[in-house]
Design a protein around this motif. Structure first.
Motif, mmCIF file in Angstrom:
data_model
loop_
_atom_site.group_PDB
_atom_site.id
_atom_site.type_symbol
_atom_site.label_atom_id
_atom_site.label_comp_id
_atom_site.label_asym_id
_atom_site.label_seq_id
_atom_site.Cartn_x
_atom_site.Cartn_y
_atom_site.Cartn_z
ATOM 1 N N SER A 182 8.512 1.831 2.440
ATOM 2 C CA SER A 182 9.467 0.716 2.389
ATOM 3 C C SER A 182 8.935 -0.410 1.497
ATOM 4 O O SER A 182 9.656 -0.949 0.656
ATOM 5 N N GLY A 183 7.659 -0.771 1.679
ATOM 6 C CA GLY A 183 7.070 -1.853 0.879
ATOM 7 C C GLY A 183 6.972 -1.473 -0.591
ATOM 8 O O GLY A 183 7.233 -2.295 -1.480
ATOM 9 N N VAL A 184 6.615 -0.212 -0.873
ATOM 10 C CA VAL A 184 6.507 0.238 -2.262
ATOM 11 C C VAL A 184 7.888 0.179 -2.930
ATOM 12 O O VAL A 184 8.033 -0.321 -4.046
ATOM 13 N N ALA A 185 8.901 0.661 -2.228
ATOM 14 C CA ALA A 185 10.256 0.661 -2.792
ATOM 15 C C ALA A 185 10.704 -0.767 -3.100
ATOM 16 O O ALA A 185 11.285 -1.031 -4.166
ATOM 17 N N VAL A 186 10.423 -1.689 -2.192
ATOM 18 C CA VAL A 186 10.794 -3.089 -2.421
ATOM 19 C C VAL A 186 10.015 -3.653 -3.615
ATOM 20 O O VAL A 186 10.587 -4.291 -4.508
ATOM 21 N N MET A 187 8.713 -3.375 -3.667
ATOM 22 C CA MET A 187 7.901 -3.885 -4.782
ATOM 23 C C MET A 187 8.441 -3.376 -6.123
ATOM 24 O O MET A 187 8.521 -4.130 -7.100
ATOM 25 N N LEU A 188 8.825 -2.114 -6.179
ATOM 26 C CA LEU A 188 9.339 -1.560 -7.439
ATOM 27 C C LEU A 188 10.651 -2.236 -7.843
ATOM 28 O O LEU A 188 10.894 -2.494 -9.022
ATOM 29 N N GLU A 189 11.504 -2.550 -6.862
ATOM 30 C CA GLU A 189 12.746 -3.264 -7.191
ATOM 31 C C GLU A 189 12.448 -4.679 -7.685
ATOM 32 O O GLU A 189 13.104 -5.179 -8.603
ATOM 33 N N HIS A 246 0.848 -1.196 0.000
ATOM 34 C CA HIS A 246 0.000 0.000 0.000
ATOM 35 C C HIS A 246 0.885 1.248 0.000
ATOM 36 O O HIS A 246 1.950 1.259 0.613
ATOM 37 N N TYR A 247 0.441 2.289 -0.731
ATOM 38 C CA TYR A 247 1.288 3.485 -0.852
ATOM 39 C C TYR A 247 0.739 4.684 -0.074
ATOM 40 O O TYR A 247 1.411 5.720 0.015
ATOM 41 N N ASP A 248 -0.446 4.560 0.486
ATOM 42 C CA ASP A 248 -1.010 5.682 1.248
ATOM 43 C C ASP A 248 -0.451 5.698 2.669
ATOM 44 O O ASP A 248 0.090 4.703 3.153
ATOM 45 N N HIS A 249 -0.574 6.848 3.322
ATOM 46 C CA HIS A 249 -0.271 6.912 4.753
ATOM 47 C C HIS A 249 -1.232 7.899 5.415
ATOM 48 O O HIS A 249 -2.272 8.218 4.838
#
Ligand SMILES: [Zn+2]
Length: 390
Positions: free
Chosen positions: A118-125, A98-101
């Protein structure tokens, strides 16, 4: 060339610098905490769309990459990599974050670096590393940045992941497995490092064999816990905590990866400088391998409602308890901990030790003993965090 080698070579394209850049941008003051429906959220969306495009993902929303959440204010972002091999290629493995906060409250910004830039950055990698693979995928992979995971949307019809499950852009029976990521940037405590918790494999034997087949990564300890170990509260009952829940409720196999809630969870102190990017790049390589193996395995994924992994869960909880209670200077290692939580853990320790001995010798345990494990687990998780603050 053997598959393990091919996958780990491709995984080595994961870039720690890009992880840092992504988290810094998403958690910057300019984005004002990325609350659903705000300008900051729109900027985050533009950034993620551009990254999807660069990674070569095919738009797979209802309007390009986007899926507007009709029941709320948010927008999911969805991209696909095609599998090469029908009928397997008609099935999909989802990788998501999820990208919202929480946005801002007056002049206080909640940057949400760990939760969940953190999760978004990992998903993009994970998405980018696919370009370095030399042989084709099996199942297609759907990458989804969910919106509206945070309150007040959590577990309502306006939650991004729930809206997706109710209005899937692929036939829902073609979803083989969902991988969810949330809070991937920290270590539980100094001295107990490199832990990556994964939940959900207990509900799907193929997910277990996929995890078994992923090559280990130095410095990263994969800790398997049953999902009930983090959800089951006394009195309150089940309290799910991320996007895996709407999928699980539809009996879709899932893996939920997290490093757990840090002491600055849901506070303005959740900033980009606090995260462990070396650990995050190890995690990205691990999730990349998991995704590729899940895409290529010939076995079919099936959800098992009663699946359990009590022994591995008890091992993790036992280790955590021993670590915390053996600490010589708890006020230094666990700043802000409460005496009461400490006493509770002391109370659980001998009981957990007994249960662990039983499980190790192959004996089964009953509901009451399972409750003990769940409460000891909650005790550990709440040592320095107020769990119900959302
Ligand atoms: Zn989150």
């Amino acid at each position: 060339m053997d598959m393990t080698r091919e996958i780990s070579d491709a995984g080595s394209s994961v870039s720690q610098e890009r992880l840092i850049d992504t988290v810094r941008y998403l958690a910057s003051d300019e984005l004002e905490g990325r609350a659903s429906g705000t300008d900051g959220s729109r900027k985050a969306r533009a950034y993620i769309e551009e990254a999807f495009r660069e990674a070569g993902l095919v738009p797979a929303g209802s309007d390009g990459y986007l899926q507007k959440i009709e029941t709320g204010v948010g927008t999911n972002i969805i991209g696909r990599l095609d599998g090469a091999d029908p009928p397997l290629g008609e099935e999909v493995v989802i990788v998501s974050a999820h990208y919202d906060h929480l946005g801002r409250s007056g002049d206080r910004i909640f940057p949400g670096a760990d939760d969940n830039a953190s999760g978004v950055a990992v998903m993009l990698e994970v998405a980018r590393a696919q370009q370095a693979l030399r042989s084709p995928l099996g199942r297609s992979i759907l990458f989804i940045a969910f919106d509206s995971e945070e309150p007040p949307y959590f577990m309502t019809g306006a939650m991004g992941s729930k809206f997706f499950v109710n209005h899937p852009t692929v036939p829902i029976h073609r979803i083989a497995m969902m991988i969810g990521t949330d809070l991937l940037g920290t270590d539980p405590w100094p001295g107990w490092e490199g832990q990556l918790f994964v939940m959900g494999e207990e509900k799907c034997p193929v997910a277990t064999s996929v995890l078994d087949a992923v090559a280990g990564i130095e410095g990263l300890a994969i800790r398997r816990l049953g999902i009930h170990m983090v959800e089951q509260f006394p009195i309150w009952g089940r309290h799910p905590f991320s996007d895996y829940a709407p999928f699980r409720d539809r009996e879709i196999p899932f893996l939920f990866f997290t490093c757990g809630r840090p002491s600055f969870y849901h506070s303005p102190r959740d900033t980009a400088d606090k995260l462990n990017y070396e650990k995050m790049s190890r995690i990205a390589r691990f999730i990349f391998s998991t995704t590729v193996l899940a895409s290529r395995t010939a076995e079919s994924f099936r959800f098992e409602r009663d699946g359990e992994n009590l022994l591995s869960g008890a091992e993790v909880i036992g280790e955590g308890l021993e670590f915390v209670l053996d600490s010589r200077s708890p006020s230094k290692v666990f700043p802000g901990y409460t005496r009461l939580a400490w006493m509770a853990l002391k109370w659980w320790r001998p009981k957990v030790r007994k249960i662990l001995a039983k499980l190790r010798s192959g004996e089964s345990i009953g509901q009451r003993e399972i409750r003990v494990l769940e409460r000891a687990s909650l005790g550990l998780q709440s040592l320095t965090v107020k769990l119900l603050r959302r």
